[in-house]
Enzyme design. Structure first.
Site, PDB file in Angstrom:
ATOM      1  NE  ARG A  47      44.430  22.328 -72.915  1.00 12.60           N
ATOM      2  CZ  ARG A  47      43.398  22.507 -72.106  1.00 12.60           C
ATOM      3  NH1 ARG A  47      42.450  21.605 -72.053  1.00 12.60           N
ATOM      4  NH2 ARG A  47      43.300  23.571 -71.345  1.00 12.60           N
ATOM      5  NE  ARG A  48      43.779  27.515 -75.872  1.00  8.83           N
ATOM      6  CZ  ARG A  48      43.422  28.659 -75.313  1.00  8.83           C
ATOM      7  NH1 ARG A  48      42.695  29.516 -75.973  1.00  8.83           N
ATOM      8  NH2 ARG A  48      43.840  28.968 -74.103  1.00  8.83           N
ATOM      9  N   GLY A 135      49.411  28.139 -52.654  1.00  7.24           N
ATOM     10  CA  GLY A 135      50.104  29.046 -53.568  1.00  7.24           C
ATOM     11  C   GLY A 135      51.501  29.421 -53.129  1.00  7.24           C
ATOM     12  CB  ILE A 137      51.748  30.216 -48.017  1.00  9.14           C
ATOM     13  CG1 ILE A 137      50.685  31.271 -48.325  1.00  9.14           C
ATOM     14  CG2 ILE A 137      52.149  30.257 -46.561  1.00  9.14           C
ATOM     15  CD1 ILE A 137      49.375  31.053 -47.575  1.00  9.14           C
ATOM     16  CE  LYS A 206      44.771  24.184 -52.667  1.00 11.19           C
ATOM     17  NZ  LYS A 206      44.001  25.458 -52.765  1.00 11.19           N
ATOM     18  N   GLY A 305      46.685  32.379 -57.736  1.00  6.12           N
ATOM     19  CA  GLY A 305      47.087  33.445 -58.655  1.00  6.12           C
ATOM     20  C   GLY A 305      48.353  33.068 -59.393  1.00  6.12           C
TER      21      GLY A 305
END
Lengths: 429, 429
Positions: A47-48, A135, A137, A206, A305
Site C-alpha cells: 500500500r505504501r 501460526g 504450529i 480459526k 508473530g
C-alpha cells in the site's frame, strides 16, 4: 534440478510479508534444493510504496496488486494482506490467471473457504493456508494429511495468543482483566483495539477452519458459537483453583456422540490443571486433537508473530511449488460428509455457576429443585455464608447447554437468588 | 471419483497390521472420499496362516510375501513386519514391481534409509514412514513438509514410551529401576526382553531418522551416540529434584553452532521441570523442535500401540494413493546438505556429577583444579559430609563432551575421590 525459477508474487509486505521475502532471499539455496527448482520473488504488492524495505529490490514493488496477480507468469501468489477484501478478489483472480495461492488469511478462509476452494479446483490450482491457524504450529497439514486415515472426534485448542497471555497473567499474578490487558498492550501482545482477540472473533474464525477440516464438512464463521473473555474475573480464577482448574479461552470443535452432526464454539472455560492445555503459558498456542485410532495428540508452539507465520507460509510455498513441478495439486477441499452444524444448545457440557443467595434455610433445596426440573444433575455444591448473605457454587454433571441455560434463567427468577455472579463451562475432563 | 480401486498389499498382520486391515474395512467410504478412489485389500502376507483373523477374507491370506509384492497389480505395499530382513528385500522388490511403499519400520529406515529412498526414486515410487517414529504423532510430515521453508536447529524428544513409563514411575513413586521395569512388564509396556528399549537402541534408530530429515543429511544408526537408562537410580532422581529437574531418556539431534555439522545422541538426561517435555507422563511420547523462524514447537501423543500406529500408516496410505492418482510422487529423500555427523566428544552439553570423596580439607580445591585443567567451568557445587565420608555434587557449565569426559577420568584418579557415583547430562535449558 530445474534451472528456470518458479515465480512468486507477494501480496502484502508487513510483519509477515517482509519476513517471507527475507527468508526467500537468505535461504534461497535451501528452498531450491527442497523444491527441485529455484523460487524467485517476481513482485511485491504494497500500500505504501515509499516505505524503505530492506533486502527487496525496489523494482519489484508495486501498488497494483491486481495487475501483479494478472501477469500470467506468476506460479504462486502469497497473500498476507489479511481481511476479506481485496484479498478475496485478488486470490480468485490469481486462480483465473493460472497461479496457486498460499494464504495466511483466517478471516477470509472462515467466511469464504468453500468458494475459494471451488475456484482453486475449477482452475486446477492449489490453495494452502497453514499460517491461517496457530501460526507456525503444523496443524492444517497434520489434520488434512497425517490424520487422513483416521476419524477426528474433537479439537480443543488455545488458538489466540493475546487472550492466553491475558488469562495466564490473571492466573499467575491475580491481576484483574483490565490490568492484564494493559500489560498485554504495553508488551505488544494486544492491539490498540483488542476486540477481535478478546471477544473471540479471531478464535472463532480459526475454529470454523479447524472444524471444517477435522470433520470434512463445511463450517462457517456464523456457525461458531462465540463468547469473549472480557468478563472473566479474579474471583473466577479463585473458584477455578479451588476445583484444581485454570481458565482458558478455548476453541472447541466436536463431533456429536451419534456422529450425525458437529459443533464449534469459542468461550472461556475451566480446565483441569492436569490437562496438557492448562500449562500453555504466555502467548503460546496449543491444539489438542482426539482421533479414533490415534488417540490424544497435542500440537504446541508460537501462534503468531512475523517469523513463525512466515515459517508456515514458506512450508506451504515449498509444497505448492513441488506440486507445480509434478503438474499436480495437493489435497483440496474435503467437505464430503456435509454434516450439519448443531446450535450451541445441543452441546453437551458442564457448568460452574456461582450464585449470590439469601443466607436462610431452604435456599439450597429451592436451587436444587430448579436444577432437577431442568434435568440437570448436580455434581458438587459449595455454600459459604456470612451476615445474611451467602454464595452457592454449583458444578453440574454433563448436560445439554440449552438445559443448563434454562436452569440459569429459572434461578435468576428465584426470590432467594440475589444474583448470578458467574457462569463458566468446565471442559477437558 | 475413480471407481477402479487402488490395490493394497499388507505385509504383516500383527497388532498394527490387523488394525490397518480393520480400519480399511470399517472406514472404507471415508478413505475412498479422501483419496478420490476406493482402496481394496488385495493380499495379506502372514507367517501363521492358520490363525483366525476376524474381518479378513481368508482368501487374501498368503505366506508368500514375495509373490504378493511381485504380483504387478499392487499399488501400495504396507510393510508392518518390522526388522531388517525380509522387510528390506520385500520393499525393494515392491518398488521394482511398480508399487509404492508405506512402512512403519524404524530399524530398517535407520539402517538403510538411503538405499531404500534411492530404490524408490529409481522406480518412480513413494516411500512413506510416518509410523516409524513416535507412533501416531505427526512428526515426519511436519518436519519434511510443514518446516520445509524453515531451518531446524534442534530436535529433542521422548521417542520411546517404555522407558518413559519406567522413568515416570521412578520419578513419581520413588521406585528403583528394577521395580519400575517389573511394573512396566506386568502392564505390557515392556517386552519380555526389554533390551531394545532400555538400552536405547529403539530411540537411537528414531534419532537417526529424525536427524536425517531435520537436517537434510544422512545420519545412520551407527552415527548415533547411545547410552541406555538401566543405571539411572532413585538417588539420581533425588538429585534431579533438588535441581528442579526430572530425568528423561532423550533423543537429541542438533546442528552445530557453526552450522557445518550435526550430532545425534540418545541418553538419559536431567531436564528442568519447566520444560514442556518434563510433564510427558507414562508411555506418551513428545518431540520438541526448534527452528529458526518457527521457534519452539512440540508434538505430543501416543508413541506406540496398534491403533495409533495404524492411524499413522493409514495417513501415509491416503497420501501415497493420492499421489498415485495424480501420477506424481511426494517429497522424497532430501539429504542434499551432506553435513557430516560429529562424534559425541564434540557435543556441547552440561554434566551433573556426583562424587564420593574423603571428608577432609582441600578436597574441593583438588577437584576444582581438575575441572579447570580440562577447561570445564563449574556452575554449582554442593558438599555433604559425615563420618569421614562426603559427597560432592558438581554441575558444570556447557562444555564439549570430550572435555567433560576427560575431567571425569582425571577425577577418578584422585586419591581423595573414592568413586564417581553418577554422571548425568543436563539438557533443555
Amino acid at each position: 534440478m530445474r534451472t528456470r525459477p518458479l515465480k512468486v508474487a507477494l501480496l502484502g509486505c508487513g510483519v509477515v510479508g517482509s519476513e517471507v521475502a527475507r527468508i526467500m532471499t537468505t535461504h534461497a539455496d535451501d528452498l531450491a534444493a527442497r523444491i527441485g527448482a529455484p523460487v524467485e520473488l517476481a513482485g511485491v504488492a504494497v500500500r505504501r510504496p515509499s516505505k524503505v524495505r530492506e533486502g527487496i529490490d525496489p523494482e519489484l514493488i508495486t501498488t497494483d496488486a491486481t495487475a501483479l496477480v494478472k501477469r500470467g507468469d506468476i506460479d504462486v501468489v502469497v497473500e498476507v494482506i489479511g481481511g476479506v477484501e481485496p484479498a478475496r478478489t485478488l486470490i480468485t483472480t490469481a486462480f483465473e490467471h493460472g497461479a496457486s495461492v498460499v494464504s495466511a488469511n483466517k478471516a477470509l478462509l472462515a467466511q469464504d473457504g468453500d468458494a475459494l476452494h471451488a475456484a482453486a479446483e475449477e482452475h486446477g490450482q492449489d490453495l494452502y493456508y497453514e499460517a491461517a491457524v496457530a501460526g507456525a504450529i503444523p496443524l492444517i497439514r497434520p489434520l488434512r494429511e497425517s490424520l487422513a486415515g483416521d476419524k477426528v472426534n474433537r479439537v480443543l485448542g488455545i488458538v489466540n495468543g493475546t487472550t492466553n497471555f491475558i488469562l495466564d497473567k490473571m492466573d499467575t499474578s491475580g491481576a484483574g482483566y483490565s490490568e492484564a490487558l494493559d500489560e498485554a498492550t504495553a508488551l505488544g501482545y494486544a492491539e490498540a483495539d483488542p476486540t477481535a482477540d478478546v471477544e473471540g472473533f479471531d478464535a472463532a474464525a480459526k475454529a470454523a477452519i479447524l472444524a471444517g477440516i477435522a470433520f470434512h464438512t463445511r463450517v462457517r464463521l456464523d456457525d461458531v458459537y462465540r463468547e469473549g473473555m472480557t468478563e472473566v474475573t479474579a474471583a473466577d480464577f479463585a473458584s477455578a483453583k479451588r476445583m484444581g482448574c485454570t481458565i482458558k479461552l478455548l476453541a472447541i470443535c466436536e463431533r456429536a456422540a451419534d456422529g450425525e452432526s458437529v459443533t464449534a464454539r469459542v468461550h472461556p472455560a475451566m480446565i483441569p490443571l492436569s490437562h496438557p492445555l492448562a500449562s500453555v503459558r504466555g502467548a503460546y498456542n496449543a491444539v489438542f486433537v482426539e482421533a479414533e485410532a490415534a488417540g490424544q495428540l497435542m500440537f504446541y508452539g508460537p501462534g503468531a508473530g512475523g517469523s513463525p507465520t512466515a515459517s508456515a507460509v514458506l512450508g506451504d510455498l515449498v509444497a505448492v511449488c513441488r506440486n507445480r513441478l509434478n503438474d499436480a495439486t495437493g489435497p483440496g477441499d474435503s467437505a464430503y460428509t456435509q454434516l450439519p452444524v448443531s446450535p450451541m444448545g445441543d452441546v453437551v457440557t458442564r457448568y460452574h455457576i456461582s450464585l449470590d443467595v439469601a443466607d436462610k434455610p431452604g435456599v439450597l433445596a429451592q436451587v436444587a429443585t430448579v436444577f432437577a426440573e431442568h434435568g440437570v444433575s448436580i455434581d458438587t455444591v459449595r455454600q459459604q455464608g456470612k451476615d445474611g448473605e451467602a454464595s452457592l457454587v454449583v458444578v453440574t454433571h454433563r448436560a445439554p447447554d440449552a438445559a443448563l441455560n434454562g436452569t440459569v434463567e429459572a434461578l435468576r427468577k428465584l426470590d432467594t437468588v440475589r444474583g448470578v455472579a458467574s457462569i463458566m463451562r468446565v471442559e477437558g475432563e
